[in-house]
Design an enzyme around this catalytic site. Structure first.
Site, PDB file in Angstrom:
ATOM      1  N   ARG A  73      -2.044  -8.530   9.800  1.00  7.66           N
ATOM      2  CA  ARG A  73      -3.142  -8.272   8.862  1.00  7.66           C
ATOM      3  C   ARG A  73      -3.732  -9.564   8.321  1.00  7.66           C
ATOM      4  NH1 ARG A  73      -1.293  -2.787   7.380  1.00  7.66           N
ATOM      5  NH2 ARG A  73      -2.887  -1.751   6.173  1.00  7.66           N
ATOM      6  N   ARG A 120      -8.521  -1.690  -0.897  1.00  4.81           N
ATOM      7  CA  ARG A 120      -7.928  -1.927   0.433  1.00  4.81           C
ATOM      8  C   ARG A 120      -9.002  -2.342   1.436  1.00  4.81           C
ATOM      9  NH1 ARG A 120      -5.375   3.606   1.143  1.00  4.81           N
ATOM     10  NH2 ARG A 120      -4.712   2.964   3.210  1.00  4.81           N
ATOM     11  N   ARG A 133       0.137   9.884  -0.550  1.00  9.14           N
ATOM     12  CA  ARG A 133       0.179   8.428  -0.693  1.00  9.14           C
ATOM     13  C   ARG A 133      -0.552   8.000  -1.958  1.00  9.14           C
ATOM     14  NH1 ARG A 133      -0.894   5.266   4.923  1.00  9.14           N
ATOM     15  NH2 ARG A 133      -1.582   3.737   3.382  1.00  9.14           N
ATOM     16  N   LYS A 165      -5.549   4.236  13.391  1.00  2.32           N
ATOM     17  CA  LYS A 165      -4.501   3.501  14.112  1.00  2.32           C
ATOM     18  C   LYS A 165      -3.227   4.347  14.283  1.00  2.32           C
ATOM     19  CE  LYS A 165      -4.269  -0.002  11.182  1.00  2.32           C
ATOM     20  NZ  LYS A 165      -5.283   0.344  10.151  1.00  2.32           N
ATOM     21  N   ARG A 220      -7.695  12.284   3.419  1.00  2.00           N
ATOM     22  CA  ARG A 220      -6.263  12.145   3.715  1.00  2.00           C
ATOM     23  C   ARG A 220      -5.455  12.195   2.425  1.00  2.00           C
ATOM     24  NH1 ARG A 220      -4.210   6.858   6.841  1.00  2.00           N
ATOM     25  NH2 ARG A 220      -4.059   5.944   4.763  1.00  2.00           N
TER      26      ARG A 220
HETATM   27  P1  AMP Z   1      -0.824   1.057   6.103  1.00  2.00           P
HETATM   28  O1  AMP Z   1       0.076   2.243   6.166  1.00  2.00           O
HETATM   29  O2  AMP Z   1      -0.833   0.261   7.370  1.00  2.00           O
HETATM   30  O3  AMP Z   1      -2.207   1.402   5.615  1.00  2.00           O
HETATM   31  O4  AMP Z   1      -0.198   0.084   4.993  1.00  2.00           O
HETATM   32  C1  AMP Z   1      -0.118   0.467   3.631  1.00  2.00           C
HETATM   33  C2  AMP Z   1       0.087  -0.751   2.752  1.00  2.00           C
HETATM   34  O5  AMP Z   1       1.298  -1.429   3.128  1.00  2.00           O
HETATM   35  C3  AMP Z   1      -0.996  -1.808   2.856  1.00  2.00           C
HETATM   36  O6  AMP Z   1      -2.103  -1.524   2.024  1.00  2.00           O
HETATM   37  C4  AMP Z   1      -0.217  -3.056   2.398  1.00  2.00           C
HETATM   38  O7  AMP Z   1      -0.055  -3.064   1.001  1.00  2.00           O
HETATM   39  C5  AMP Z   1       1.147  -2.835   3.015  1.00  2.00           C
HETATM   40  N1  AMP Z   1       1.243  -3.430   4.372  1.00  2.00           N
HETATM   41  C6  AMP Z   1       1.417  -2.767   5.561  1.00  2.00           C
HETATM   42  N2  AMP Z   1       1.438  -3.623   6.589  1.00  2.00           N
HETATM   43  C7  AMP Z   1       1.271  -4.866   6.063  1.00  2.00           C
HETATM   44  C8  AMP Z   1       1.171  -6.171   6.615  1.00  2.00           C
HETATM   45  N3  AMP Z   1       1.236  -6.389   7.947  1.00  2.00           N
HETATM   46  N4  AMP Z   1       0.987  -7.221   5.759  1.00  2.00           N
HETATM   47  C9  AMP Z   1       0.917  -7.026   4.420  1.00  2.00           C
HETATM   48  N5  AMP Z   1       0.978  -5.828   3.840  1.00  2.00           N
HETATM   49  C10 AMP Z   1       1.156  -4.734   4.639  1.00  2.00           C
END
Ligand code: AMP
Length: 189
Positions: free
Chosen positions: A89, A145, A134, A14, A128
């Site tokens: 999400r 996740r 991260r 994404k 990654r």
């Molecule tokens: P990402 O970078 O999109 O993979 O997000 C990393 C982490 O941030 C996720 O595993 C969640 O813990 C949190 N997070 C990001 N976006 C959301 C969302 N829309 N709702 C809830 N948690 C989020």
């Protein structure tokens, strides 16, 4: 104005595809994960709250996320288009996004789904993790996740299908091929 939801499991590409779309179309990009990581880096209260969830592979509570999303969106206006990456999400988040846009006389134009098989997702995320820095890109958290994705986020596929907004694209192959498929859909809007 186009409001594009880019959707897929963790590691589906994404962020990478959003960057390419931003370059091509000049859209604004909202990555809720990036917003939260910036808060963590700056040591804000929100960052400290978020860290507990993120490091555990869990989602931040909906009410908090929805407020953050609306504030970020408004800070980017006016725009020709916005890409929502990592939001929604959950179904409540998708409903909140719909309401938030409706209040601003706007709507989601399309949900672009990147389809990638599970084994490939794990491999990509483990790789990654070697360079991303991260804390959540380790095998144990990655598995959590993906479970959270399957339980809480994947139901959005049906939700957007019912809204008539879902367009699925093969999320593996070359970046350019994937990007070309996404552009085809966007150009047809
Ligand atoms: P990402 O970078 O999109 O993979 O997000 C990393 C982490 O941030 C996720 O595993 C969640 O813990 C949190 N997070 C990001 N976006 C959301 C969302 N829309 N709702 C809830 N948690 C989020």
């Amino acid at each position: 104005m186009k409001n594009i939801v880019i959707f897929g499991a963790p590691g589906s590409g994404k962020g990478t595809q959003s960057d390419l779309l931003v370059k091509k179309y000049g859209f604004k990009h909202i990555s809720t994960g990036d917003v939260l990581r910036a808060e963590m880096k700056n040591g804000t209260e929100l960052g400290r709250t978020a860290k507990g969830f993120i490091d555990n592979g869990q989602l931040i509570p909906d009410e908090l996320m929805i407020d953050i999303l609306a504030a970020t969106y408004d800070s980017l206006m006016p725009a020709e288009g916005v890409i929502f990456d990592g939001f929604p999400r959950t179904i409540p988040q998708a409903e909140a996004l719909k309401d938030m846009l409706a209040k601003r006389n706007a709507e989601v134009s399309v949900m672009l789904e990147l389809d990638v098989p599970d084994e490939m997702l794990i491999e990509r995320l483990v790789n990654r993790g070697k360079t991303s820095g991260r804390a959540d890109d380790n095998e144990e958290t990655i598995k959590k996740r993906l479970t959270v994705y399957n339980n809480q986020t994947a139901p959005l596929i049906d939700w957007y299908e019912k809204e008539g907004l879902r367009r699925a694209v093969k999320g593996y192959g070359s970046l350019e091929e994937i990007n070309a498929e996404l552009c085809k859909v966007i150009d047809s809007l």
